[in-house]
Every structure is written in structure tokens, then in C-alpha cells.
Design an enzyme around this catalytic site. Structure first.
Site, PDB file in Angstrom:
ATOM      1  N   GLU A  97     -15.717 -14.041  32.376  1.00 41.99           N
ATOM      2  CA  GLU A  97     -15.627 -12.985  31.625  1.00 41.99           C
ATOM      3  C   GLU A  97     -16.722 -12.146  31.971  1.00 41.99           C
ATOM      4  O   GLU A  97     -17.979 -12.297  31.942  1.00 41.99           O
ATOM      5  CB  GLU A  97     -15.811 -13.441  30.098  1.00 41.99           C
ATOM      6  N   ASP A 140     -22.693  -9.780  18.591  1.00 44.02           N
ATOM      7  CA  ASP A 140     -23.487 -10.201  19.508  1.00 44.02           C
ATOM      8  C   ASP A 140     -24.947 -10.591  19.097  1.00 44.02           C
ATOM      9  O   ASP A 140     -25.645  -9.506  18.263  1.00 44.02           O
ATOM     10  CB  ASP A 140     -23.929  -9.398  20.794  1.00 44.02           C
ATOM     11  N   TYR A 157      -9.441 -18.196  22.514  1.00 43.28           N
ATOM     12  CA  TYR A 157     -10.883 -18.441  22.368  1.00 43.28           C
ATOM     13  C   TYR A 157     -11.019 -18.950  21.098  1.00 43.28           C
ATOM     14  O   TYR A 157     -11.132 -18.270  20.202  1.00 43.28           O
ATOM     15  CB  TYR A 157     -11.534 -17.040  22.830  1.00 43.28           C
TER      16      TYR A 157
END
Lengths: 264, 417
Positions: free
Chosen positions: A50, A61, A175
Site C-alpha cells: 500500500e 492517521d 480491509y
């Protein structure tokens, strides 16, 4: 179709085993370093890579990837440079590459133009952190037209009744987030993950990758044979940020080796 | 349409009512105002946003919620806020100027309308903890006060640069029992405080409600926050009709995210004769690049969960902004404003730091009212444009907050502190 469906083939070849999918922020600590990491990780036998497009406001994040993003941005790396990096990797790299990005850099370029360039660069899949399947159907259509596999996130807070809608939109692999929160840190996955994985297996034949909060070999080992792949990102970016910068690729590769060891 | 008017009328008649019985035309079910708005967030937050939208829909039609909110707005916030004519300021500006005195509300700004509404919603949803971002500190203080009143745990994220600029508000939040977390990332202002609040929410979404402070963010926030502030325009319209009578010619409000402006404008959207002017932060001037005016560039992008007009570079990275006013120092415009601008239903202008500082001092001296630096931008527009609009023109300015918090910063930038 020599180019198409690299993700499908990679997971088919690895059936019954757990693969590693490292996440790297493009251009951190430098584009050359990222490229070296990609080639060396391929040689180690990771399932896919990725690559994150740096963004100024990465709300999903944690500190490690924020820092990597800031560093890459400061040296002028954006979407174009990231796709250029994948193109260079493709000169001899054959494993699947998934682009991870926030919506704005894609929309700024124009979804169609972005997808065309991504496909031409040898990108196989795309995951947009802040684009739920309901939002902006025209963007999802552009991904489809370009033949990009659209990887979709499933969160611990996703209600069961929502799963079919997500899976319908999902290509390549699912995911599955091991926990709520931002990338990095954390105490690894919790018990609820088992139930979620079982639920996903019932609903789809797509491979399932697990990520968020997984940074060590023992954490990865606990997912052996449960997940088709484990995504590790923040731990690599933490190592990439250490001094000396020129040793970044060595440190990243060493951790990848250790993590792969947990699956064998 | 008929139904709308009937409900609108009833809302206007009630002293401190938020007219939630009205069905707004926009946004659509996905939270879109034309090409703007929507929901650009990580999957982890989707369920919480769905829950919030559902709970809000229930609350809107629940008389018990309505009456509790009305009571809180009346007894705690101090609604209705007065509408006064600023004669001496009007003389200077060359037109008649009326001020909607949101600066007189408890905690010193309009922000309390929204935080009371959202904290009541948080309690309904069984969430014991609220978080908020704050720029000027007014939304943080208003959230801390509402949380204290309702017994909710409160954490406020604030850029380190803003904590310096708005030190007094930091101390007020602490006194009100909130934890203030400094955000050192990026530009260390409002944008980064929102990033950090969103990260907190992604992590603790199960027990936490995010009290977003402006008409920004993912659906349903732009709608929810707008509705809680509609009371401003509804009161102002009723008050203006009573004295001096009729409708104002021009509504003027500052626009950061745009909550006070949308709150004022919304009750007049059915009146095209009433000009609606939003004033953005012109900073050191548009040409300098150091400003927070989104309208002149008209660049569409996604920030903090919504698609709207943003300040960005050619790569899609969000740019640094500048304004003397922390509350306007933000790169994205509320999505409904973007839509109103495109449709010509409202117009947008800007005032520079210097013009705002001038207006700040002018109102203080001529009217005995120290305005916050944010609405000083709206006042600056009136001083600049008033003479060309005409002596008899009646301008209604939303005085969205008081300036106590800004005194030391004004002295500093004026070189007197």
C-alpha cells in the site's frame, strides 16, 4: 490479461496462508528510499504494497503517518509524484500496488484524470480513507471504469446490516479494522474482531486483510490463518523516521522480515 | 410550501423558539447542498453520524426536547438577544445600522445556541463525554459551559497559536471544568484543532459526541448547527418588524465557517429583496495570499468531511490561512454558503485585518460596545460600503460576539501591548 487483476492472483496464489501488506507513505524519508523499500519488500515476498499519498490534513492517521506525510509534503511529494513512484516500481516490480489516499488530492486532479494516470502507472487498487460508498457515485464510477480494485474499510463500529452495502462496493480485498481510532499505536486487536471476521467470511469470498494497531510479530502471529493478510503501516513509518535516515530501508525491511517470520 | 409558511409563522411568534418544525428544502438525504456538503469521513464514524441524524430527527419533533431547549436558551443563554440601532456608528457609516446583540448572550457569543442544542442531543444519545474544537475560544467556552450545566465530561482541542492569541478563553474553559488540549501540529490553529478533534472522535466514538462548532463537517452537522442558530434570524426579523418596522435592506455577518451568518440569513431566504452579505477575512489583502477568503478563488475541495470552497494548492493540499481574528482563520467555507453564493442567494465580500481593527475601535468609541474581532469584519464592510448604499438604507449586522477576549491581541498588533 497480463496486467489485470494482480490482487486477485496474489491472494489466490497465497490461499490458505497469511500475507503481509506493508503501508508506506510515498516519499518518506525520500522517494528513492520508498522505491528501494518497495523493491526489497517484493523480494521478501510480501503479498502487496500500500502506498499512501501524502495529505495536509490526514484525519484518520496517528502521529507516525502524520509525520511521514508532513515530511513527504515538505519535499514536494503529492499525488503526481506518488503515481510516478509506482510507475518506476513497475519497471520490474510485479506485486500488486494499492494507493491509499484522502479524497481531496484525487478530486483536485479530477477523478477520471487521476484514475487514468494511476492505471497507466501500474496501480492495481485504491482505498480512499474518507470516501464512504454512498458518497460521490461519480468518483466510484471513475474507479470502476479504470479497472481499479476499490478496497473498502470495515470498522468495528460498522453495524452488521451495513456490511452488504460495503461488500458490494468492495474489490480486491476487504480491509477490516482491528479497532476504532487512527493508524498506529494502540493495544492491537480486541476480541470483537473474531466475530467480525466470521461474519465477513459468511458474507463474502473476497480475501480479508486486517490492519490498524498491528506493529509487532506476536500481534501478527495471532492473526495467522485467521486473516488472509495483515496490513502494517505506522510501525514502518516510525522506523523510517529514525536516524540515520539513510538506514530507513534497512530498518523497514528488517521489521518486514520479522513479521513474515510470524506467519511461517 | 403552504405548510412551510404556517410553521414559519408559528416559530416567529414564539419568544425563544428554534423553529425545528419547518422542513428545510436542503440538504438532500445525503447532506448535499447542490454539489457541496455530503459526508467524507472514515468508515468508523459513519454509524455515529447516522445515529446523530436519526436522534436529531426525533428530537426535532419531540415537544419535550423543544421545550427544554427553549428554556435553556431563555434562562441559561439569555435569549432573546436585543436588536438595537447604533445611531452614532450609523452616522459614521452613512446609513442606518442595527445590531443583533448576540454578544450579550451568556459566554459572550452566538455559539451557545448550538452547544446547548448539541449537548442536549448528546445526553439524549447517552453519551457522557463531549469534545469540541475551538479557534477564538468562544465555541470552546460555550461547549464547556453547556457541558458543565448538563454534567457532561468535556475536552476542547485548540491550536497552540490560538491558545496564545486567546489566553483568557483558555482559562475560562478550565474554570468551567473542561480539559483544554493544545494542538501543535500544522498551522497550530483551528484547522489543526479540528483534525485532532476528529481523531479523538474516531478513537472514542462510542462514548463521545463531537460538538462541532460551525456549519461545517460531515452531514448532519451543517444542517444541525444551522438549525440551532436559525433562532438569530427569526428573532431579528420579528424584532425588526416591530421596531423600526418592515424588513432590513441588508443583512451583514462575518463568515469563518459561517454559523452566525447562516443563522441570520436563513430566516430571510424567502425575501430576495433583503441583501445578504457574508464578510470573509481578507487578512493582509487578497493579493498577499495571507487571508482566509474562500470565495474569490472559488476552488472546490474536501476538508473535514465536507465538499465546499477551500483554500488549497494545485496538488489538493490545504493552504495556510491568515486572519487577525482566530475565529475566521480557517480554509473552508460552510457548504451551504458555497451553495448560496453559487445561486446568488447571498453575496460575499471580505475585510482586511486593518479594516476590522479600525471597525473594532470605531464601534467601541461610538457605541460603547467592544465587538469581537470576527464581527468587526462585518462592521468594517458597513463602514466601507455604507456611504455608497445610501443614508436611508437599513443594515442589520449580526454582532456575533463580544471583544473582551480580543483586547490583549488588539493591543499587541497595534503595538501598544
Amino acid at each position: 490479461m497480463p496486467e489485470g487483476n494482480r490482487l486477485g492472483r496474489a491472494f489466490a496464489a497465497g490461499r490458505g496462508t497469511t500475507g503481509l501488506i506493508p503501508f508506506l507513505t510515498a516519499g518518506f524519508p525520500s522517494l528513492e528510499a520508498t522505491l528501494e523499500m518497495m523493491w526489497r519488500l517484493e523480494r521478501l515476498g510480501v503479498r502487496a504494497i500500500e502506498i499512501g499519498i501524502p495529505f495536509s490534513d490526514p484525519i484518520a492517521d496517528g502521529p507516525e503517518i502524520q509525520r511521514a506525510s508532513e515530511g513527504a509534503l515538505a519535499s514536494g511529494v503529492g499525488a503526481e509524484e506518488t503515481l510516478g513512484l509506482v510507475e518506476r516500481f513497475r519497471s520490474r516490480g510485479t506485486i500488486p500496488v494499492v494507493i491509499m489516499t484522502y479524497a481531496n488530492p484525487v478530486l483536485r486532479r479530477g477523478a477520471d484524470a487521476f484514475c487514468e494516470r494511476a492505471r497507466a502507472s501500474g496501480v492495481d487498487g485504491i482505498l480512499v480513507s474518507d470516501l464512504p460508498p454512498e458518497e460521490s457515485p461519480e468518483v466510484w464510477k471513475a474507479f470502476d471504469r479504470a479497472g481499479l480494485d476499490t478496497v473498502v474499510l470495515v470498522a468495528p463500529t460498522t453495524p452488521a446490516e451495513r456490511l452488504p452495502r460495503l461488500l458490494e462496493r468492495c474489490r480486491g480485498f476487504v480491509y477490516c479494522l482491528a479497532r476504532t481510532g487512527v493508524t498506529g499505536g494502540g493495544a492491537g486487536y480486541s476480541g470483537v474482531l473474531e466475530d467480525r471476521l466470521a461474519e465477513l467470511r459468511r458474507l463474502t469470498d473476497l480475501p480479508v486483510a486486517v490492519g490498524f494497531g498491528i506493529s509487532t510479530a506476536p500481534q501478527a502471529a495471532a492473526l495467522r490463518e485467521r486473516a488472509d493478510a495483515v496490513v502494517v503501516g505506522a510501525a514502518f513509518m516510525r522506523l523510517a523516521a529514525e536516524e540515520p535516515r539513510r538506514g530507513a530501508a534497512d530498518r523497514v525491511v528488517a521489521l518486514a522480515e520479522e513479521l513474515l517470520g510470524a506467519f511461517s | 410550501m403552504e405548510r412551510r409558511e404556517v410553521h414559519g409563522e408559528r416559530g416567529v411568534g414564539r419568544a425563544a423558539a428554534v423553529p425545528m418544525t419547518e422542513t428545510p428544502e436542503l440538504p438532500d438525504a445525503g447532506g448535499h447542498f447542490g454539489p457541496y456538503g455530503g459526508r467524507f469521513v472514515p468508515e468508523t464514524l459513519i454509524h455515529a453520524l447516522d445515529q446523530l441524524a436519526e436522534e436529531y430527527a426525533r428530537a426535532r419533533s419531540d415537544p419535550a426536547f423543544q421545550s427544554e431547549l427553549d428554556r435553556a436558551l431563555r434562562e441559561f443563554a439569555g435569549r432573546p438577544s436585543p436588536l438595537i440601532e447604533a445611531h452614532r456608528f450609523g452616522e459614521r457609516a452613512g446609513c442606518r445600522v442595527f445590531l443583533k446583540r448576540e454578544d450579550l448572550l451568556h459566554t459572550g457569543a452566538h455559539k451557545i445556541n448550538n452547544t446547548l442544542g448539541q449537548c442536549l442531543l448528546a445526553r439524549r444519545m447517552g453519551k457522557p463525554r463531549v469534545i469540541a474544537e475551538t479557534g477564538a475560544g468562544q465555541h470552546g467556552v460555550a461547549t464547556a459551559a453547556a457541558a458543565a450545566r448538563l454534567g457532561l465530561e468535556c475536552t476542547v482541542y485548540m491550536g497552540a497559536e490560538d491558545m496564545r492569541r486567546q489566553h483568557l478563553n483558555v482559562e475560562r474553559m478550565k474554570l468551567l471544568g473542561a480539559e483544554v488540549r493544545a494542538v501543535d501540529a500544522g498551522t497550530r490553529t483551528l484547522k489543526d484543532a479540528i483534525n485532532e478533534a476528529l481523531r479523538d472522535w474516531v478513537t472514542r466514538v462510542r462514548d463521545t459526541h463531537y460538538v462541532l462548532g460551525s456549519v461545517l463537517g460531515p452531514h448532519p452537522f451543517p444542517t444541525l448547527v444551522r438549525d440551532f442558530h436559525r433562532v438569530i434570524g427569526i428573532e431579528a426579523r420579528r424584532q425588526f418588524a416591530a421596531e423600526p418596522g418592515g424588513l432590513p435592506d441588508v443583512l451583514v455577518a462575518c463568515v469563518g465557517g459561517g454559523s452566525n451568518a447562516i443563522g441570520l440569513f436563513h430566516a430571510f431566504l424567502d425575501e430576495p429583496r433583503v441583501r445578504k452579505v457574508g464578510v470573509e477575512a481578507g487578512g493582509l489583502g487578497i493579493d498577499s495570499g495571507k487571508h482566509a477568503a474562500r470565495i474569490p478563488e472559488h476552488s472546490v475541495g474536501v476538508l473535514h468531511g465536507t465538499r465546499t470552497l477551500v483554500l488549497q494548492d494545485e496538488r489538493g493540499m490545504i493552504r495556510e490561512t491568515h486572519s487577525v481574528s482566530a475565529g475566521l482563520d480557517y480554509p473552508a467555507l460552510g457548504p451551504e454558503h458555497a451553495w448560496l453564493a453559487d445561486r446568488g442567494l447571498a453575496e460575499y465580500s471580505h475585510a482586511t485585518d486593518d479594516e476590522a481593527l479600525e471597525a473594532f475601535e470605531t464601534l467601541s468609541r461610538l457605541e460603547g460596545i467592544i465587538p469581537a474581532l470576527e464581527p468587526a469584519h462585518a462592521l468594517a464592510w458597513v463602514l466601507r460600503e455604507g456611504p455608497s448604499i445610501g443614508r436611508d438604507a437599513r443594515m442589520l449586522v449580526n454582532l456575533s460576539g463580544r471583544g473582551d477576549k480580543d483586547v490583549s491581541e488588539v493591543l499587541r498588533v497595534r503595538g501598544r501591548g
